[in-house]
Design an enzyme around this catalytic site. Structure first.
Site, PDB file in Angstrom:
ATOM      1  N   LYS A 239      15.194  51.199   8.389  1.00  0.00           N
ATOM      2  CA  LYS A 239      13.941  50.458   8.254  1.00  0.00           C
ATOM      3  C   LYS A 239      12.762  51.395   8.519  1.00  0.00           C
ATOM      4  O   LYS A 239      12.639  51.985   9.584  1.00  0.00           O
ATOM      5  CB  LYS A 239      13.924  49.290   9.240  1.00  0.00           C
ATOM      6  CG  LYS A 239      12.601  48.520   9.299  1.00  0.00           C
ATOM      7  CD  LYS A 239      12.652  47.469  10.408  1.00  0.00           C
ATOM      8  CE  LYS A 239      11.292  46.849  10.671  1.00  0.00           C
ATOM      9  NZ  LYS A 239      11.318  45.908  11.821  1.00  0.00           N
ATOM     10  N   ASP A 244       3.536  47.711  12.040  1.00  0.00           N
ATOM     11  CA  ASP A 244       3.757  46.288  11.801  1.00  0.00           C
ATOM     12  C   ASP A 244       2.705  45.468  12.536  1.00  0.00           C
ATOM     13  O   ASP A 244       2.782  45.288  13.749  1.00  0.00           O
ATOM     14  CB  ASP A 244       5.159  45.889  12.270  1.00  0.00           C
ATOM     15  CG  ASP A 244       5.462  44.419  12.000  1.00  0.00           C
ATOM     16  OD1 ASP A 244       4.724  43.814  11.197  1.00  0.00           O
ATOM     17  OD2 ASP A 244       6.424  43.906  12.585  1.00  0.00           O
ATOM     18  N   LYS A 251       0.574  39.616  15.041  1.00  0.00           N
ATOM     19  CA  LYS A 251       1.056  39.757  16.409  1.00  0.00           C
ATOM     20  C   LYS A 251      -0.122  39.748  17.381  1.00  0.00           C
ATOM     21  O   LYS A 251      -1.218  40.190  17.036  1.00  0.00           O
ATOM     22  CB  LYS A 251       1.780  41.103  16.576  1.00  0.00           C
ATOM     23  CG  LYS A 251       3.059  41.295  15.798  1.00  0.00           C
ATOM     24  CD  LYS A 251       3.591  42.699  16.026  1.00  0.00           C
ATOM     25  CE  LYS A 251       4.847  42.988  15.204  1.00  0.00           C
ATOM     26  NZ  LYS A 251       6.022  42.297  15.775  1.00  0.00           N
ATOM     27  N   ASP A 262       8.116  50.973  14.689  1.00  0.00           N
ATOM     28  CA  ASP A 262       8.865  50.065  13.823  1.00  0.00           C
ATOM     29  C   ASP A 262       9.535  50.786  12.663  1.00  0.00           C
ATOM     30  O   ASP A 262      10.222  50.156  11.864  1.00  0.00           O
ATOM     31  CB  ASP A 262       7.958  48.938  13.311  1.00  0.00           C
ATOM     32  CG  ASP A 262       8.717  47.622  13.129  1.00  0.00           C
ATOM     33  OD1 ASP A 262       9.775  47.465  13.764  1.00  0.00           O
ATOM     34  OD2 ASP A 262       8.254  46.769  12.371  1.00  0.00           O
ATOM     35  N   ASP A 323       6.097  38.143  10.040  1.00  0.00           N
ATOM     36  CA  ASP A 323       6.467  39.146  11.031  1.00  0.00           C
ATOM     37  C   ASP A 323       7.964  39.419  11.032  1.00  0.00           C
ATOM     38  O   ASP A 323       8.441  40.242  11.799  1.00  0.00           O
ATOM     39  CB  ASP A 323       6.006  38.698  12.425  1.00  0.00           C
ATOM     40  CG  ASP A 323       5.996  39.832  13.429  1.00  0.00           C
ATOM     41  OD1 ASP A 323       5.978  41.000  13.001  1.00  0.00           O
ATOM     42  OD2 ASP A 323       6.010  39.550  14.648  1.00  0.00           O
ATOM     43  N   ARG A 327      13.777  42.651   7.647  1.00  0.00           N
ATOM     44  CA  ARG A 327      14.986  42.231   6.933  1.00  0.00           C
ATOM     45  C   ARG A 327      14.726  42.093   5.435  1.00  0.00           C
ATOM     46  O   ARG A 327      15.654  42.206   4.633  1.00  0.00           O
ATOM     47  CB  ARG A 327      15.531  40.941   7.535  1.00  0.00           C
ATOM     48  CG  ARG A 327      14.670  39.719   7.355  1.00  0.00           C
ATOM     49  CD  ARG A 327      14.980  38.628   8.373  1.00  0.00           C
ATOM     50  NE  ARG A 327      14.543  39.028   9.713  1.00  0.00           N
ATOM     51  CZ  ARG A 327      14.748  38.297  10.805  1.00  0.00           C
ATOM     52  NH1 ARG A 327      15.377  37.136  10.709  1.00  0.00           N
ATOM     53  NH2 ARG A 327      14.334  38.721  11.969  1.00  0.00           N
TER      54      ARG A 327
END
Length: 473
Positions: A239, A244, A251, A262, A323, A327
């Site tokens: 990833k 992010d 966030k 991240d 968020d 995936r």
């Protein structure tokens, strides 16, 4: 400011032909320190006068009769048997505290792996000095007898690379700079590399990578590296979310503070590839590395809560939280990887807070349906101070990722089993691989420990390295 160096300076062991001083490792016992007989009576009396007990990390410098430095005693604590040590790399403390010069291990108490403690010494020499000068320790270790020094240096090289990539802030580690770091690894080791960027992602059917990254200042991209070699096909997917914000489901600032990390999954697979290539192990496998590199930013073009995305594999995905973007980008990359039917497919990602709630920051969970592969991985992690813990692909939770309006839900409501539902989501896109393993890593050391400074951290890399021969046999 120094430009990012995608191959940091790698530590070396001391010249074995240069003068060196003895370093004795001493266990603590019920009746006092277990002093080696060859230190002599003078040193033994000196250690007693100094109150040396052999407790972990305790150092006692030994003078000669003439008042010069003659050696040192270093405490490694009691023998804990099969129980995990309180510190992974006990000798790393010695690297930090010993006077400058060359040191050699003069003994090896039972139960201590010389390769492991030597690796910890190398790890202790790491410094992230791009933005602030930092001097490494001046004490150097001779590679212990019988230890494969070049192998340890290759592992340190991979770890250093992963740490540097994670530690670099997003202002200097954008998708383009992450791509350049991958290109540098490819150039060093003769790998082929292709990058699919921007609108080409849509043209070549990577809709979820594009959707997540399209709001960023730099185009989203998929980095595809193939190393020269033949044998079992091993594909590593990392990833690469370079920052992010959470997207439109933004966030809070406290949760955004560490989001430069991240892309820790990408850093880890690049670090592992660096080690495998340095050791020549890529020649015995068909190694491929895939990194979806994006920034989950906020703009008028951000993907939205409630959007339904197409995927490369076909299933539609309802976005219930922007968020939960990792995936999404991994799903397209995993589906692409499976089109080549790899023998082993591995994903590494800083994916869920649920994994950290369950196991804390330094024990990453992994998921695998193959019991033999899982046992090999967990044993390798335990043996090589890279602990990992198996969690299940719990099939009764499959319904939690099926929202009804689309085939899949990227963020099931309720808050239960977040690490497992994320892994189940990814497994839907990993069909076609002979064996699949997913690591939900943290990629960060919250506070300094011996050999593990605060900051970016490799996790699962050495477990995979040492497990690969058994998995691929």
């Amino acid at each position: 400011m120094k430009p990012f160096a995608s191959m940091p300076m790698i530590p070396q062991f001391a010249d074995p032909h240069a003068p060196s001083l003895p370093l004795w490792l001493v266990r603590s016992g019920e009746d006092g320190p277990e002093l080696p007989a060859d230190i002599g009576n003078l040193a033994g009396r000196w250690a007693k006068a100094q109150g040396f007990s052999g407790k972990p990390g305790q150092l006692c410098l030994i003078p000669s009769a003439e008042g010069a430095l003659a050696g040192a005693l270093f405490g490694v604590g009691p023998d804990r048997g099969d129980r995990p040590p309180r510190e992974r790399f006990p000798l790393a403390r010695a690297a930090e505290s010993l006077p400058a010069g060359n040191w050699r291990l003069a003994n090896l108490p039972q139960g201590i792996d010389p390769a492991l403690i030597a690796l910890g010494w190398l790890f202790a020499e790491y410094r992230f000095d791009r933005y602030k000068k930092a001097e490494p320790p001046r004490a150097r270790l001779l590679c212990p007898e019988g230890v494969d020094g070049p192998r340890l240096i290759a592992m340190a090289a991979g770890e250093y690379l992963a740490r540097d990539l994670i530690n670099t802030p997003a202002s200097d580690m954008s998708p383009a700079e992450l791509e350049q770091a991958a290109r540098d690894v490819a150039a060093r080791h003769g790998a082929e590399i292709e990058t699919i960027r921007g609108e080409d992602l849509l043209a070549r059917n990577f809709p979820m990578i594009h959707a997540v990254g399209r709001a960023g200042a730099q185009a989203p991209r998929l980095i595809d590296m193939r190393f020269p070699g033949s044998g079992p096909q091993v594909t590593l997917v990392g990833k690469g979310v370079c920052f992010d914000t959470g997207g439109l489901d933004i966030k809070p600032s406290s949760s955004m503070a560490l989001m430069k990390k991240d892309m820790g999954g990408a850093a880890n697979v690049l670090g592992l590839a660096e080690t495998l290539a340095r050791l020549g192990l890529t020649r015995g496998m068909a190694l491929r590395v895939l990194i979806p590199a994006v920034e989950n930013a906020i703009s008028a073009s951000s993907f939205r809560p409630g959007d339904i995305l197409a995927s490369r594999k076909g299933p539609t995905v309802e976005v219930n939280n922007t968020d939960a973007e990792g995936r999404l980008v991994l799903a397209d990359a995993l589906a692409y990887a499976c089109e080549a039917a790899p023998d082993l497919l591995v994903s590494m990602a800083t994916l869920t807070g649920a994994a950290r709630v369950a196991l804390g920051p330094e024990l990453p969970p992994f998921f695998c349906d193959d019991d033999a592969v899982a046992a090999t991985l967990q044993a390798a992690g335990h043996a090589h101070a890279d602990p990992i813990w198996r969690l299940p692909f719990w099939e009764p939770y499959e319904s939690m990722i099926e929202p009804g309006i689309a085939d899949l839900d990227n963020a099931p409501s309720g808050g239960f089993a977040g690490a497992i539902t994320a892994a189940l989501f990814l497994r839907r896109f990993a069909a076609g691989a002979r064996r699949y393993v997913h690591f939900d890593i943290y990629g960060w050391q919250p506070s300094s420990a011996p050999g593990r400074p605060k900051g970016g951290a490799g996790q699962g890399m050495r477990a995979l390295l040492h497990a690969l021969p058994g998995i691929l046999a």
